[in-house]
Write a protein that holds these residues in place. Structure first.
Motif, PDB file in Angstrom:
ATOM      1  N   PHE B  99       1.981   4.397  -8.128  1.00  0.00           N
ATOM      2  CA  PHE B  99       2.233   3.063  -7.632  1.00  0.00           C
ATOM      3  C   PHE B  99       0.893   2.343  -7.575  1.00  0.00           C
ATOM      4  O   PHE B  99      -0.129   2.942  -7.228  1.00  0.00           O
ATOM      5  CB  PHE B  99       2.874   3.113  -6.235  1.00  0.00           C
ATOM      6  N   THR B 146       1.864  -3.375  -2.910  1.00  0.00           N
ATOM      7  CA  THR B 146       2.120  -2.850  -4.240  1.00  0.00           C
ATOM      8  C   THR B 146       2.891  -3.905  -5.026  1.00  0.00           C
ATOM      9  O   THR B 146       3.536  -4.777  -4.429  1.00  0.00           O
ATOM     10  CB  THR B 146       2.928  -1.546  -4.179  1.00  0.00           C
ATOM     11  N   GLU B 173       8.931   0.678  -5.826  1.00  0.00           N
ATOM     12  CA  GLU B 173       8.543   1.499  -4.684  1.00  0.00           C
ATOM     13  C   GLU B 173       9.641   1.521  -3.618  1.00  0.00           C
ATOM     14  O   GLU B 173       9.846   2.513  -2.965  1.00  0.00           O
ATOM     15  CB  GLU B 173       7.204   1.042  -4.082  1.00  0.00           C
TER      16      GLU B 173
END
Lengths: 458, 458
Positions: B99, B146, B173
């Motif tokens: 990620f 992210t 995510e």
């Protein structure tokens, strides 16, 4: 600038909302208020006066009130007062609409009798669920779990699982993990909603579930639950009994509260304040919380004073000795607090495994020797330059070396010992270890001074 | 008992796994290892020797390694060493499978040149995403967000949204919140997967989305992000720029780390240790971390000593005064630490709003007076009973009252002032405020004693 504007805006919105409320505009108030996030509803609710709260109980259903009641941040006493404002049946209905763990939290703030009276008039099913949870001891996994989870069987298809999920979604606390149980309600697997969604509808749950479930027993410490959820990045942790029967789940929002709570608990104890996160309203309640510690420390300090008193003879002959008392005692206290903090957090976060305890003691002993030697040497040089007295410098320097060594060891050994005796090591608060180290360092200093008195008198 | 067995079992499993690894049994190792949770994989990886790690790089794909590399808990230096063991291309592939926020964390540990060299050989798309995030300053919302989120348009049906979601689920995510953006990528709404699932497939997103989105700007402090997610019980918080364009999301697992980090940061500072959560391997590195503080405090202590030195005359005449130095200084230090802790945590958790700062100062002043009076009175009584000296008792008692009052105010004002000056108030560590309070309390004590000298000599 932006922040102030935001605050002003909030202020304005609140005033408008209060106005709507007080003008008995039910529809307008409901529209505005129910649009808010429960957290903001709770914030509003804590700010208004009693007569306005009484209007709210008329304008909103018990279920609507339960939404923000769950996240209310007020004292136990305030909870009691507010519940006393409502009709008992309204309270009972509200509690039955809360997630079980939150209802239990509310009831735990009340007297047993009071709690029982609400349970009696509640609908039977909710009352039973709450009663089951009321048993669990504070700070255990059981005390923070909720029973609103979704459980399915391994012998069904993804389609039928999704069907169950859609039905239970409105009442379950989380739908993002679905737990798989056998006929005996034993936990056998887990599957995330993510996996359910990307899998073909006809697949059997048994094929895609993960049988390696991280779970925790119901009597485990809530800190252990927090550690597991953090380490394994879980959104929900299943709680089981000793035969692996699924009893409930702990959700990530509760764990965030636990982590917050535990950290500021350790922090409070290091500072010898009862509870650092409750801002007291008046100096009396603040003083009441701090005085018990201060009085204990006062008596310990008196003990130190009487210890110095025993060396009155030495002091009478060389009164300059008194000059370095705060320095030596202070340095010992500081190193002791450093060592204590490392040990207490090491134990709390579980980073100190059983095997490495002795290693820690030896390492901290070494650290004490190093810091002691360096600080001691510095003191010899400073005292010599300042007073021109080499022997006095050595006396103070050696005392610092010895005190720092002993204080570092004490700061390590005391919490380790307390942990061994199943006492929360954080209770060995900073000021406590500081005062203890005052005592030993003064004993070392005056002991050495008395021993080598002849060298000090010229 | 249960715990020990579990540890033994883990030990056994690890040994078996190492054996499988070293016997070059690729299939066996992959089967066993990939069955583990990434956290356990990471734990295993940190325990094995270099030659065993080199085998792992042959047995596992960069993607498989990236799974546990994200949760590895090791020092910056160890990260560098481990990356240096791998082929550069292997590292680049591994980073591109992480990620984005985690890849950025890893690259931030390396030298700029080293980080750039990996970015050069990485696939362009991943490299660009990482570069975008590398800009953000440490501890801001941008630095922990992210870019792997799911965004949809308001003008589509639940069915088509679910289709997007299913496609993106493997790489996003989190899929539990879906963010709604307009044609210009501005954040206009949010919808939870829970709501998507229980809603009819033909419903338009615009009808069911919540347009009241809690979001945070990219430059905000990560602590504010944590506070919002905790207060609003969010699993993901959208991060926007100043025109409300969606830039990324912060997920709850990152926030747990932030809360943990900030709490132990405050704790470390209260104890004057650099970082209480890193257990040092040897006494030298531990001493290196603690010495800077100790040496500063040593010089402050020397200052206190020279202050007492100025009262040498007083001391020569009434050496019994020395007996109460640690008591008075210690009590002042303790109350100062208590007040400091309350103020530091109050600021950190945001419970102290701008308006209530003066209230806090007044309240703490009151608390200092109350605790000071009670402790002072106790001291008068004790000293009288012990030494039979009423005047000495009064002198010590009044010094304690004044010291406690000043110390409590200092413990409150210093952090508030630092916060005003945009310095982290936690830097005003416990030992620092303690040593400062040593100084003032001794000044009060000896000042009073010198002033009333005639009453002390009989």
């Amino acid at each position: 600038m932006v922040e102030i504007n935001q605050e002003e805006q909030e202020q304005l919105n609140e005033e408008l909302l209060i106005e709507t409320l007080n003008s008995e505009n039910i529809i307008g108030f409901r529209e505005e208020f129910l649009y808010l996030h429960p957290y903001d509803q709770a914030k509003f609710f804590t700010k208004i006066a009693q007569e306005e709260r009484l209007r709210i109980y008329r304008f909103l259903s018990p279920k609507e009130v339960s939404d923000f009641f769950e996240v209310l941040e007020i004292d136990d006493d305030e909870y009691k007062d507010i519940l006393a404002e409502m009709e008992p049946q309204y309270v009972a209905d509200m509690l039955s609409h809360m997630f079980t763990d939150n209802a239990v939290d509310v009831l735990n703030m009340l007297d047993k009798l009071q709690a029982a009276s609400y349970l009696t008039i509640m609908n039977k099913e909710s009352a039973q669920e709450i009663k089951d949870l009321l048993h669990y001891e504070e700070s255990t996994a059981g005390s923070i779990m909720t029973t609103e989870y979704i459980a399915i069987s391994a012998n069904q298809t993804v389609r039928s699982a999704m069907h169950i999920l859609k039905n239970e979604a409105p009442t379950a606390e989380t739908i993002y993990y679905v737990f798989v149980i056998d006929d005996d309600r034993r936990l056998v697997g887990v599957i995330s909603l993510r996996d359910l969604i990307i899998t073909n509808d006809d697949t059997m749950i048994s094929e895609i579930m993960s049988s390696r479930v991280v779970s925790i027993t119901v009597d485990a410490d809530q800190e252990d639950a927090a550690k597991q959820m953090r380490d394994y990045d879980l959104l929900a942790l299943p709680v089981v009994d000793f035969q692996n029967h699924l009893l409930g789940i702990i959700t990530v929002d509760d764990i965030i509260d636990v982590i917050d709570e535990e950290a500021s608990d350790d922090y409070s104890k290091l500072a010898a304040v009862m509870d650092v996160d409750t801002i007291d309203k008046n100096p009396f309640s603040a003083a009441k919380k701090r005085l018990p510690w201060l009085i204990i420390l006062l008596f310990l300090g008196m003990f130190t004073a009487s210890l110095i008193g025993r060396f009155e003879n030495t002091l009478n002959q060389v009164s300059i000795l008194a000059v370095f008392i705060p320095l030596i005692a202070g340095m010992a206290g500081n190193t002791g607090t450093q060592a204590l903090a490392v040990a207490v957090r090491g134990i709390a976060t579980g980073e100190l495994e059983e095997e490495s305890r002795w290693k820690l003691v030896i390492r901290e002993g070494g650290t004490g020797l190093i810091t002691g030697s360096i600080c001691g040497l510095l003191v010899v040089i400073i005292v010599f330059l300042w007073k021109g007295e080499l022997f006095l410098g050595f006396l103070v320097g050696v005392s610092i070396l010895a005190s720092l060594f002993v204080a570092t060891l004490a700061g390590t050994l005391v919490p380790l010992l307390m942990h061994k005796l199943k006492i929360d090591p954080a209770v060995a608060s900073g000021p406590f270890i500081t005062t203890m180290n005052d005592l030993t360092s003064i004993l070392i200093y005056f002991g050495l001074a008395t021993l080598f008195m002849s060298y000090l008198i010229h």
